[in-house]
Design a protein around this motif. Sequence first.
Motif, PDB file in Angstrom:
ATOM      1  N   ASP A 204       0.843  -1.189   0.000  1.00  0.00           N
ATOM      2  CA  ASP A 204       0.000   0.000   0.000  1.00  0.00           C
ATOM      3  C   ASP A 204       0.889   1.254   0.000  1.00  0.00           C
ATOM      4  N   LEU A 205       0.980   1.888  -1.174  1.00  0.00           N
ATOM      5  CA  LEU A 205       1.879   3.045  -1.298  1.00  0.00           C
ATOM      6  C   LEU A 205       1.494   4.189  -0.376  1.00  0.00           C
ATOM      7  N   SER A 206       0.184   4.437  -0.207  1.00  0.00           N
ATOM      8  CA  SER A 206      -0.196   5.582   0.613  1.00  0.00           C
ATOM      9  C   SER A 206       0.173   5.322   2.077  1.00  0.00           C
ATOM     10  N   GLU A 207       0.057   4.080   2.517  1.00  0.00           N
ATOM     11  CA  GLU A 207       0.493   3.729   3.871  1.00  0.00           C
ATOM     12  C   GLU A 207       1.996   3.987   4.021  1.00  0.00           C
ATOM     13  N   ALA A 208       2.759   3.569   3.018  1.00  0.00           N
ATOM     14  CA  ALA A 208       4.217   3.727   3.083  1.00  0.00           C
ATOM     15  C   ALA A 208       4.610   5.204   3.114  1.00  0.00           C
ATOM     16  N   VAL A 209       3.958   6.009   2.282  1.00  0.00           N
ATOM     17  CA  VAL A 209       4.315   7.437   2.231  1.00  0.00           C
ATOM     18  C   VAL A 209       3.963   8.108   3.552  1.00  0.00           C
ATOM     19  N   PHE A 210       2.835   7.746   4.124  1.00  0.00           N
ATOM     20  CA  PHE A 210       2.408   8.345   5.391  1.00  0.00           C
ATOM     21  C   PHE A 210       3.392   8.010   6.522  1.00  0.00           C
ATOM     22  N   LEU A 211       3.883   6.766   6.543  1.00  0.00           N
ATOM     23  CA  LEU A 211       4.646   6.298   7.705  1.00  0.00           C
ATOM     24  C   LEU A 211       6.165   6.515   7.617  1.00  0.00           C
ATOM     25  N   SER A 212       6.725   6.536   6.408  1.00  0.00           N
ATOM     26  CA  SER A 212       8.161   6.256   6.289  1.00  0.00           C
ATOM     27  C   SER A 212       9.087   7.461   6.221  1.00  0.00           C
ATOM     28  N   ASP A 213      10.340   7.209   6.610  1.00  0.00           N
ATOM     29  CA  ASP A 213      11.432   8.145   6.325  1.00  0.00           C
ATOM     30  C   ASP A 213      12.046   7.829   4.968  1.00  0.00           C
ATOM     31  N   SER A 214      11.906   6.577   4.560  1.00  0.00           N
ATOM     32  CA  SER A 214      12.520   6.158   3.308  1.00  0.00           C
ATOM     33  C   SER A 214      11.727   4.964   2.760  1.00  0.00           C
ATOM     34  N   ILE A 215      11.571   4.924   1.439  1.00  0.00           N
ATOM     35  CA  ILE A 215      10.835   3.816   0.807  1.00  0.00           C
ATOM     36  C   ILE A 215      11.712   3.177  -0.256  1.00  0.00           C
ATOM     37  N   TYR A 216      11.755   1.855  -0.241  1.00  0.00           N
ATOM     38  CA  TYR A 216      12.356   1.106  -1.344  1.00  0.00           C
ATOM     39  C   TYR A 216      11.223   0.490  -2.144  1.00  0.00           C
ATOM     40  N   MET A 217      11.233   0.708  -3.448  1.00  0.00           N
ATOM     41  CA  MET A 217      10.162   0.177  -4.288  1.00  0.00           C
ATOM     42  C   MET A 217      10.679  -1.052  -5.035  1.00  0.00           C
ATOM     43  N   MET A 218       9.906  -2.124  -4.943  1.00  0.00           N
ATOM     44  CA  MET A 218      10.326  -3.407  -5.522  1.00  0.00           C
ATOM     45  C   MET A 218       9.448  -3.777  -6.701  1.00  0.00           C
ATOM     46  N   SER A 219      10.049  -4.285  -7.752  1.00  0.00           N
ATOM     47  CA  SER A 219       9.284  -4.855  -8.862  1.00  0.00           C
ATOM     48  C   SER A 219       9.359  -6.372  -8.705  1.00  0.00           C
ATOM     49  N   THR A 220       8.678  -7.064  -9.591  1.00  0.00           N
ATOM     50  CA  THR A 220       8.550  -8.505  -9.371  1.00  0.00           C
ATOM     51  C   THR A 220       9.231  -9.324 -10.471  1.00  0.00           C
ATOM     52  N   LYS A 221       9.457 -10.578 -10.142  1.00  0.00           N
ATOM     53  CA  LYS A 221       9.908 -11.631 -11.068  1.00  0.00           C
ATOM     54  C   LYS A 221      11.169 -11.301 -11.856  1.00  0.00           C
ATOM     55  N   PRO A 222      12.327 -11.414 -11.321  1.00  0.00           N
ATOM     56  CA  PRO A 222      12.585 -11.523  -9.895  1.00  0.00           C
ATOM     57  C   PRO A 222      12.484 -10.163  -9.235  1.00  0.00           C
ATOM     58  N   ALA A 223      12.293 -10.168  -7.908  1.00  0.00           N
ATOM     59  CA  ALA A 223      12.174  -8.909  -7.195  1.00  0.00           C
ATOM     60  C   ALA A 223      13.497  -8.168  -7.242  1.00  0.00           C
ATOM     61  N   ARG A 224      13.421  -6.929  -7.673  1.00  0.00           N
ATOM     62  CA  ARG A 224      14.602  -6.069  -7.555  1.00  0.00           C
ATOM     63  C   ARG A 224      14.132  -4.700  -7.110  1.00  0.00           C
ATOM     64  N   ILE A 225      15.042  -3.934  -6.532  1.00  0.00           N
ATOM     65  CA  ILE A 225      14.660  -2.597  -6.096  1.00  0.00           C
ATOM     66  C   ILE A 225      14.898  -1.650  -7.250  1.00  0.00           C
ATOM     67  N   PHE A 226      13.834  -0.950  -7.694  1.00  0.00           N
ATOM     68  CA  PHE A 226      14.026  -0.043  -8.828  1.00  0.00           C
ATOM     69  C   PHE A 226      14.053   1.414  -8.413  1.00  0.00           C
ATOM     70  N   LYS A 227      13.737   1.694  -7.163  1.00  0.00           N
ATOM     71  CA  LYS A 227      13.768   3.094  -6.757  1.00  0.00           C
ATOM     72  C   LYS A 227      13.824   3.196  -5.239  1.00  0.00           C
ATOM     73  N   GLN A 228      14.550   4.224  -4.758  1.00  0.00           N
ATOM     74  CA  GLN A 228      14.542   4.548  -3.327  1.00  0.00           C
ATOM     75  C   GLN A 228      14.138   6.012  -3.208  1.00  0.00           C
ATOM     76  N   VAL A 229      13.235   6.298  -2.307  1.00  0.00           N
ATOM     77  CA  VAL A 229      12.800   7.684  -2.086  1.00  0.00           C
ATOM     78  C   VAL A 229      12.957   8.024  -0.607  1.00  0.00           C
ATOM     79  N   SER A 230      13.568   9.164  -0.309  1.00  0.00           N
ATOM     80  CA  SER A 230      13.614   9.645   1.076  1.00  0.00           C
ATOM     81  C   SER A 230      12.464  10.621   1.261  1.00  0.00           C
ATOM     82  N   ILE A 231      11.802  10.521   2.398  1.00  0.00           N
ATOM     83  CA  ILE A 231      10.632  11.368   2.645  1.00  0.00           C
ATOM     84  C   ILE A 231      10.908  12.222   3.873  1.00  0.00           C
ATOM     85  N   ASP A 232      11.073  13.540   3.627  1.00  0.00           N
ATOM     86  CA  ASP A 232      11.339  14.370   4.812  1.00  0.00           C
ATOM     87  C   ASP A 232      10.161  15.279   5.150  1.00  0.00           C
ATOM     88  N   ILE A 233       8.960  14.821   4.843  1.00  0.00           N
ATOM     89  CA  ILE A 233       7.763  15.563   5.233  1.00  0.00           C
ATOM     90  C   ILE A 233       7.671  15.517   6.761  1.00  0.00           C
TER      91      ILE A 233
END
Length: 263
Positions: A204-233
């Motif tokens: 749930d992206l909205s849950e992650a944005v609300f809660l996090s200092d940093s998010i790693y976004m994963m794609s599938t098959k195989p899972a890899r991290i395609f983006k990291q975002v720091s959130i300083d709100i």
Amino acid sequence: MSQGAKASSAITIDKLIKKFPLPGLGENFVVLHDISLTVDEGKFVSIVGPSGCGKSTLLNVIAGIESYDGGTVTIHPKGGRATAEPRIAYVFQSPRLLNWLTVENNINFVLEAQKVPRARWRELVAKNLEMVGLAGQERNYPLNLSGGMQQRVAIARALAIEPDILLMDEPFSHLDAITARKMRFDLMEILQRAKPTILFVTHDLSEAVFLSDSIYMMSTKPARIFKQVSIDIPRPRKPEDSTILDLEKTLVRDFFSVVEAQG
Ligand code: ADP
Ligand code: MG
């Protein structure tokens, strides 16, 4: 050791590879491919990805429940703790309480397993139940509690061992939307007081944005991290704030572009 003002990391994962056997074929499929991430001490870091991409597997590897096939996973003990062994607590999708034990004994059970001195049990139980809004529920049984209250007990149980690292695997996904929303607000408040390092998994992206200092976004098959975002709100945050909603929209677009590129 931490140096200067640089945050010290609690978890470092470098080029992690995890395979599972393909049933009957004698072959393996790669579930996690070249995953690298860092979680700094005291931060709230989320991993967001579609169902089945390998999020739970990643947490299980970090918790030491699953083995892995390549790369390194390093858990750094919190500065100042006497033992070198870092304490990891895990909150699952469902509360996983022992229904034949009282709330208090559910917590005592893990305190005993973690070799916390018995003299501290009562204080730790009371403090952490109070923190999750369940003061006075010590003698109650899990099945007398709502789903949200059971998940609060699971969070109290996790915090009671005073973990260096708290792993949370979609802890609110089984709750109704209103309870889940309240739990997210409450979790933010709890963390202001307990301040563990958190690695939180969600789809749930909205849950992650609300809660996090940093998010790693994963794609599938195989899972890899395609983006990291720091959130300083700044906190306290409101899920409806335009900065939160705008970031969510951007990240949703990023997801779709990756999914479409994969075909
Ligand atoms: P997520 O938590 O992101 O939904 P999982 O980590 O549970 O995903 O699963 C990732 C992939 O690994 C899925 O394809 C799942 O079927 C597979 N998988 C998970 N656990 C096992 C296992 N013990 N043996 C074989 N395959 C597994
Ligand atoms: Mg999962």
